[in-house]
Design an enzyme around this catalytic site. Sequence first.
Site, short mmCIF file in Angstrom:
data_model
loop_
_atom_site.label_atom_id
_atom_site.label_comp_id
_atom_site.label_asym_id
_atom_site.label_seq_id
_atom_site.Cartn_x
_atom_site.Cartn_y
_atom_site.Cartn_z
N TYR A 103 -8.03 31.65 48.54
CA TYR A 103 -6.91 32.39 47.93
C TYR A 103 -6.44 31.52 46.78
CZ TYR A 103 -7.41 35.26 51.94
OH TYR A 103 -7.96 36.10 52.87
N ARG A 224 -28.53 14.44 49.96
CA ARG A 224 -29.39 15.28 50.80
C ARG A 224 -28.85 15.43 52.21
NH1 ARG A 224 -33.72 14.94 47.44
NH2 ARG A 224 -33.98 12.91 46.48
N GLY A 254 -19.56 14.95 51.11
CA GLY A 254 -19.96 14.71 49.73
C GLY A 254 -18.87 13.98 48.95
N ASP A 255 -17.62 14.35 49.17
CA ASP A 255 -16.51 13.70 48.45
C ASP A 255 -16.36 12.25 48.91
OD1 ASP A 255 -16.07 16.20 47.36
OD2 ASP A 255 -14.57 16.73 48.88
N ASP A 291 -11.30 16.63 56.09
CA ASP A 291 -12.06 16.21 54.90
C ASP A 291 -11.86 14.73 54.62
OD1 ASP A 291 -12.37 18.90 54.70
OD2 ASP A 291 -11.63 19.06 52.64
P1 ATP Z 1 -19.84 18.78 51.04
O1 ATP Z 1 -19.87 19.60 49.78
O2 ATP Z 1 -19.90 19.59 52.30
O3 ATP Z 1 -18.77 17.76 51.09
P2 ATP Z 1 -22.31 17.69 50.00
O4 ATP Z 1 -23.36 18.73 50.10
O5 ATP Z 1 -21.69 17.41 48.70
O6 ATP Z 1 -21.20 17.95 51.10
P3 ATP Z 1 -23.98 16.04 51.63
O7 ATP Z 1 -25.30 15.89 50.97
O8 ATP Z 1 -23.85 16.96 52.78
O9 ATP Z 1 -22.88 16.29 50.52
O10 ATP Z 1 -23.52 14.60 52.17
C1 ATP Z 1 -23.32 13.50 51.32
C2 ATP Z 1 -23.74 12.23 52.02
O11 ATP Z 1 -22.99 12.08 53.24
C3 ATP Z 1 -25.21 12.20 52.44
O12 ATP Z 1 -26.02 11.73 51.38
C4 ATP Z 1 -25.16 11.25 53.62
O13 ATP Z 1 -25.17 9.90 53.21
C5 ATP Z 1 -23.81 11.56 54.25
N1 ATP Z 1 -23.99 12.60 55.29
C6 ATP Z 1 -23.97 13.94 55.17
N2 ATP Z 1 -24.25 14.55 56.34
C7 ATP Z 1 -24.45 13.56 57.23
C8 ATP Z 1 -24.78 13.52 58.64
N3 ATP Z 1 -24.96 14.65 59.34
N4 ATP Z 1 -24.89 12.31 59.22
C9 ATP Z 1 -24.70 11.16 58.53
N5 ATP Z 1 -24.40 11.14 57.22
C10 ATP Z 1 -24.28 12.31 56.58
#
Ligand code: ATP
Length: 313
Positions: A103, A224, A254-255, A291
């Site tokens: 929203y 990844r 990711g953040d 988060d």
């Molecule tokens: P989001 O947008 O949901 O915050 P993203 O897609 O930007 O995530 P990801 O690639 O999911 O980012 O995660 C970023 C990093 O966090 C990965 O490179 C890894 O080091 C760590 N990470 C993510 N998922 C896991 C997991 N299940 N276990 C351990 N580390 C993880």
Amino acid sequence: RADVLTIGEAMVTVRCAGPLRLGGDSRVSTAGAEANVAIALSRLGHTARWTGALGDDEPGELVLRTLRAEGVLTDHVVRRTEAPTGLLLRDVAAGGRARVHYYRRDSAASTLSWDEVRPAVEAGQTGLHLTGITPALGPAPLEAVAAAAEHAREAGAWVSLDVNHRSLLWSREAAVRALRPLLPYVTVLIASDDELDLVADGDGERDRVAALLDAGVEEVVVKRGAAGASYHDARASFDVPARRVPVVDVVGAGDAFTAGYLSGRLDGLDAYGRLDRATLLGAASVACAGDWEGLPTRAELPALALPDGETLR
Ligand code: ATP
């Protein structure tokens, strides 16, 4: 002067334990990729400034209170009476899949302008952190982000961009048109593996990374998820695995990862050290609900680096 300035939309988030349509208990917190990065950096002892536009409303108060409690500088935040703070509802769809409902159309942040952002940029920073979310909010935020990147670079700061594609906000075509012109100002590009084609052409990851480095980006970091991350610059390319942690909540990984990387950069760590801190923070985020709530302070960092599964006694 800040170590890092970041610009974006921060919202209130309401998390439901199950499908929203069933009602029931929920938890109220704050969300926003750039605000998450600012909080993570502040916890690690860096001076982080967040700026953006909030409504003059209770959600806006919660966002400000949270950022201030976390030590994030909010001295250039804009408040509006004519538009609300954005809202994000999260629930769990059939099959256990996490789902978000935005929203945020016509929210206070959707008209954030360069004039409003400029004082924060002129306050000075070592680095400016941007995401591909802010330019998706509207033409004014897109212009604000581009001008901020240009000004920060001219003033000698580095600029990081996390592509962070949000398909609920805009199409891939619109993201391509908006993000590619930012690249000449970007020092550090962070993207998920399926987002690289938004910012570079080429056949496969290797070609796209080469195109980014040719375009002047100095460091490319590819995320990844549970499979880890990769790093590329003009001299080196390597992969790092993710840490094995119990998965509680993947949103925000990711953040946290990005903040860990930028923290390592501010501390002058080499590429392996930067990726190591990024990986630690990403894992810390995944292992805790929320988060940013589970992110470590500087003092907690060494304990995070202990072997997987070790108990602190
Ligand atoms: P989001 O947008 O949901 O915050 P993203 O897609 O930007 O995530 P990801 O690639 O999911 O980012 O995660 C970023 C990093 O966090 C990965 O490179 C890894 O080091 C760590 N990470 C993510 N998922 C896991 C997991 N299940 N276990 C351990 N580390 C993880």
